[in-house]
Design a protein around this motif. Structure first.
Motif, PDB file in Angstrom:
ATOM      1  N   ASP A 108     -40.468  33.128  22.471  1.00 35.90           N
ATOM      2  CA  ASP A 108     -41.918  33.210  22.348  1.00 35.90           C
ATOM      3  C   ASP A 108     -42.344  34.576  21.818  1.00 35.90           C
ATOM      4  O   ASP A 108     -41.686  35.577  22.086  1.00 35.90           O
ATOM      5  CB  ASP A 108     -42.587  32.984  23.698  1.00 35.90           C
ATOM      6  CG  ASP A 108     -42.368  31.575  24.226  1.00 35.90           C
ATOM      7  OD1 ASP A 108     -41.832  30.733  23.477  1.00 35.90           O
ATOM      8  OD2 ASP A 108     -42.728  31.314  25.384  1.00 35.90           O
ATOM      9  N   SER A 128     -46.160  36.893  20.468  1.00 33.66           N
ATOM     10  CA  SER A 128     -47.613  36.966  20.312  1.00 33.66           C
ATOM     11  C   SER A 128     -47.937  37.775  19.069  1.00 33.66           C
ATOM     12  O   SER A 128     -47.132  38.570  18.605  1.00 33.66           O
ATOM     13  CB  SER A 128     -48.240  37.657  21.525  1.00 33.66           C
ATOM     14  OG  SER A 128     -47.988  36.921  22.686  1.00 33.66           O
ATOM     15  N   LEU A 153     -47.637  33.433   9.176  1.00 31.60           N
ATOM     16  CA  LEU A 153     -47.344  32.578  10.326  1.00 31.60           C
ATOM     17  C   LEU A 153     -47.842  31.154  10.112  1.00 31.60           C
ATOM     18  O   LEU A 153     -47.202  30.198  10.548  1.00 31.60           O
ATOM     19  CB  LEU A 153     -47.932  33.184  11.604  1.00 31.60           C
ATOM     20  CG  LEU A 153     -47.315  34.522  12.019  1.00 31.60           C
ATOM     21  CD1 LEU A 153     -48.025  35.079  13.234  1.00 31.60           C
ATOM     22  CD2 LEU A 153     -45.829  34.398  12.267  1.00 31.60           C
ATOM     23  N   LYS A 154     -48.959  31.003   9.434  1.00 28.63           N
ATOM     24  CA  LYS A 154     -49.439  29.654   9.095  1.00 28.63           C
ATOM     25  C   LYS A 154     -48.429  28.954   8.186  1.00 28.63           C
ATOM     26  O   LYS A 154     -48.133  27.768   8.363  1.00 28.63           O
ATOM     27  CB  LYS A 154     -50.804  29.714   8.414  1.00 28.63           C
ATOM     28  CG  LYS A 154     -51.936  30.036   9.351  1.00 28.63           C
ATOM     29  CD  LYS A 154     -53.257  30.121   8.579  1.00 28.63           C
ATOM     30  CE  LYS A 154     -54.403  30.537   9.469  1.00 28.63           C
ATOM     31  NZ  LYS A 154     -55.659  30.693   8.719  1.00 28.63           N
ATOM     32  N   SER A 161     -45.400  28.051  10.188  1.00 28.81           N
ATOM     33  CA  SER A 161     -45.713  26.902  11.047  1.00 28.81           C
ATOM     34  C   SER A 161     -45.669  25.601  10.243  1.00 28.81           C
ATOM     35  O   SER A 161     -45.143  24.589  10.714  1.00 28.81           O
ATOM     36  CB  SER A 161     -47.085  27.099  11.675  1.00 28.81           C
ATOM     37  OG  SER A 161     -47.403  26.025  12.512  1.00 28.81           O
ATOM     38  N   ILE A 208     -41.883  27.916  13.174  1.00 26.32           N
ATOM     39  CA  ILE A 208     -42.476  28.308  14.447  1.00 26.32           C
ATOM     40  C   ILE A 208     -43.460  27.236  14.891  1.00 26.32           C
ATOM     41  O   ILE A 208     -43.889  26.406  14.086  1.00 26.32           O
ATOM     42  CB  ILE A 208     -43.203  29.668  14.338  1.00 26.32           C
ATOM     43  CG1 ILE A 208     -44.326  29.606  13.303  1.00 26.32           C
ATOM     44  CG2 ILE A 208     -42.228  30.791  14.034  1.00 26.32           C
ATOM     45  CD1 ILE A 208     -45.210  30.841  13.257  1.00 26.32           C
ATOM     46  N   ARG A 260     -47.112  26.875  17.155  1.00 27.59           N
ATOM     47  CA  ARG A 260     -48.214  27.601  17.793  1.00 27.59           C
ATOM     48  C   ARG A 260     -48.409  27.061  19.202  1.00 27.59           C
ATOM     49  O   ARG A 260     -48.585  25.865  19.395  1.00 27.59           O
ATOM     50  CB  ARG A 260     -49.484  27.444  16.981  1.00 27.59           C
ATOM     51  CG  ARG A 260     -50.578  28.333  17.483  1.00 27.59           C
ATOM     52  CD  ARG A 260     -51.739  28.363  16.540  1.00 27.59           C
ATOM     53  NE  ARG A 260     -52.680  29.357  17.043  1.00 27.59           N
ATOM     54  CZ  ARG A 260     -53.424  30.087  16.270  1.00 27.59           C
ATOM     55  NH1 ARG A 260     -53.349  29.959  14.978  1.00 27.59           N
ATOM     56  NH2 ARG A 260     -54.249  30.962  16.789  1.00 27.59           N
ATOM     57  N   ARG A 276     -50.230  32.895  20.759  1.00 28.59           N
ATOM     58  CA  ARG A 276     -48.803  32.846  21.070  1.00 28.59           C
ATOM     59  C   ARG A 276     -48.121  31.782  20.226  1.00 28.59           C
ATOM     60  O   ARG A 276     -48.689  30.739  19.929  1.00 28.59           O
ATOM     61  CB  ARG A 276     -48.595  32.545  22.552  1.00 28.59           C
ATOM     62  CG  ARG A 276     -49.088  33.685  23.427  1.00 28.59           C
ATOM     63  CD  ARG A 276     -48.819  33.476  24.901  1.00 28.59           C
ATOM     64  NE  ARG A 276     -47.406  33.242  25.131  1.00 28.59           N
ATOM     65  CZ  ARG A 276     -46.955  32.229  25.866  1.00 28.59           C
ATOM     66  NH1 ARG A 276     -47.770  31.392  26.444  1.00 28.59           N
ATOM     67  NH2 ARG A 276     -45.661  32.085  26.038  1.00 28.59           N
ATOM     68  N   TYR A 277     -46.860  32.069  19.883  1.00 30.98           N
ATOM     69  CA  TYR A 277     -46.041  31.179  19.071  1.00 30.98           C
ATOM     70  C   TYR A 277     -44.649  31.088  19.682  1.00 30.98           C
ATOM     71  O   TYR A 277     -44.277  31.891  20.528  1.00 30.98           O
ATOM     72  CB  TYR A 277     -45.905  31.723  17.647  1.00 30.98           C
ATOM     73  CG  TYR A 277     -47.203  31.812  16.877  1.00 30.98           C
ATOM     74  CD1 TYR A 277     -47.602  30.783  16.037  1.00 30.98           C
ATOM     75  CD2 TYR A 277     -48.017  32.933  16.988  1.00 30.98           C
ATOM     76  CE1 TYR A 277     -48.789  30.876  15.317  1.00 30.98           C
ATOM     77  CE2 TYR A 277     -49.204  33.032  16.279  1.00 30.98           C
ATOM     78  CZ  TYR A 277     -49.574  32.001  15.442  1.00 30.98           C
ATOM     79  OH  TYR A 277     -50.741  32.085  14.742  1.00 30.98           O
ATOM     80  N   ARG A 278     -43.867  30.128  19.187  1.00 35.61           N
ATOM     81  CA  ARG A 278     -42.465  29.993  19.598  1.00 35.61           C
ATOM     82  C   ARG A 278     -41.615  29.722  18.360  1.00 35.61           C
ATOM     83  O   ARG A 278     -41.954  28.892  17.513  1.00 35.61           O
ATOM     84  CB  ARG A 278     -42.305  28.846  20.592  1.00 35.61           C
ATOM     85  CG  ARG A 278     -40.854  28.630  21.024  1.00 35.61           C
ATOM     86  CD  ARG A 278     -40.736  27.621  22.155  1.00 35.61           C
ATOM     87  NE  ARG A 278     -41.345  28.230  23.340  1.00 35.61           N
ATOM     88  CZ  ARG A 278     -41.974  27.535  24.275  1.00 35.61           C
ATOM     89  NH1 ARG A 278     -42.084  26.223  24.173  1.00 35.61           N
ATOM     90  NH2 ARG A 278     -42.493  28.135  25.316  1.00 35.61           N
TER      91      ARG A 278
END
Length: 143
Positions: A72, A74, A103-104, A107, A112, A114, A126-128
């Motif tokens: 995880d 942030s 990050l988009k 994703s 990753i 969200r 937060r993301y994973r």
């Protein structure tokens, strides 16, 4: 035609159809899996070329022996104070140009996931990391 030859012909036809269907599905699944792996490799290579600094930082974080299973993270800004405890790694917007947009993109490519959005209570989004992306990062020989 007698009943015996009709029955034998029916059984042979049924067996042939079932075998053909089984092998078609098996080899189609294998082909799709190979295509998926190739696509994942291409996505990762593209990210490495476009965003090496961010990926190097992520790789360093994942290699930390104290946090072997941590996935995880942030996203925060150094301008603001975030309340509460941050679990996982933190990446700062000021250190990476277009971090939110990167990050988009990550994703959308299933690198990753969200977990939460930035809330009004002063929490950072937060993301994973996905497991395939974590493995790619850990195996990556950054230059």
């Amino acid at each position: 035609m007698d009943i015996l030859s009709t029955g034998v012909g029916f059984l042979i036809g049924t067996a042939t159809g079932a075998c053909g269907n089984y092998f078609a599905a098996k080899y189609t699944d294998n082909r799709k899996l190979k295509e998926h792996r190739v696509n994942q490799n291409e996505v990762f290579k593209s990210l490495c070329i476009d965003h090496p600094t961010l990926l190097k930082e992520m790789k360093t974080d994942l290699e930390d022996p104290k946090e072997v299973f941590q996935r995880d993270f942030s996203v925060a800004s150094k301008k603001y104070s975030y309340g509460g405890f941050h679990e996982g790694y933190i990446y700062y917007e000021e250190e990476h140009n277009e971090l939110i947009n990167i990050l988009k993109l990550m994703s959308s490519k299933n690198c990753i996931v969200r977990l939460s959005s930035a809330g009004g209570s002063g929490t950072a989004p937060r993301y994973r990391f996905s497991e395939w992306f974590s493995e790619q990062l850990l195996n990556w020989k950054a230059t």
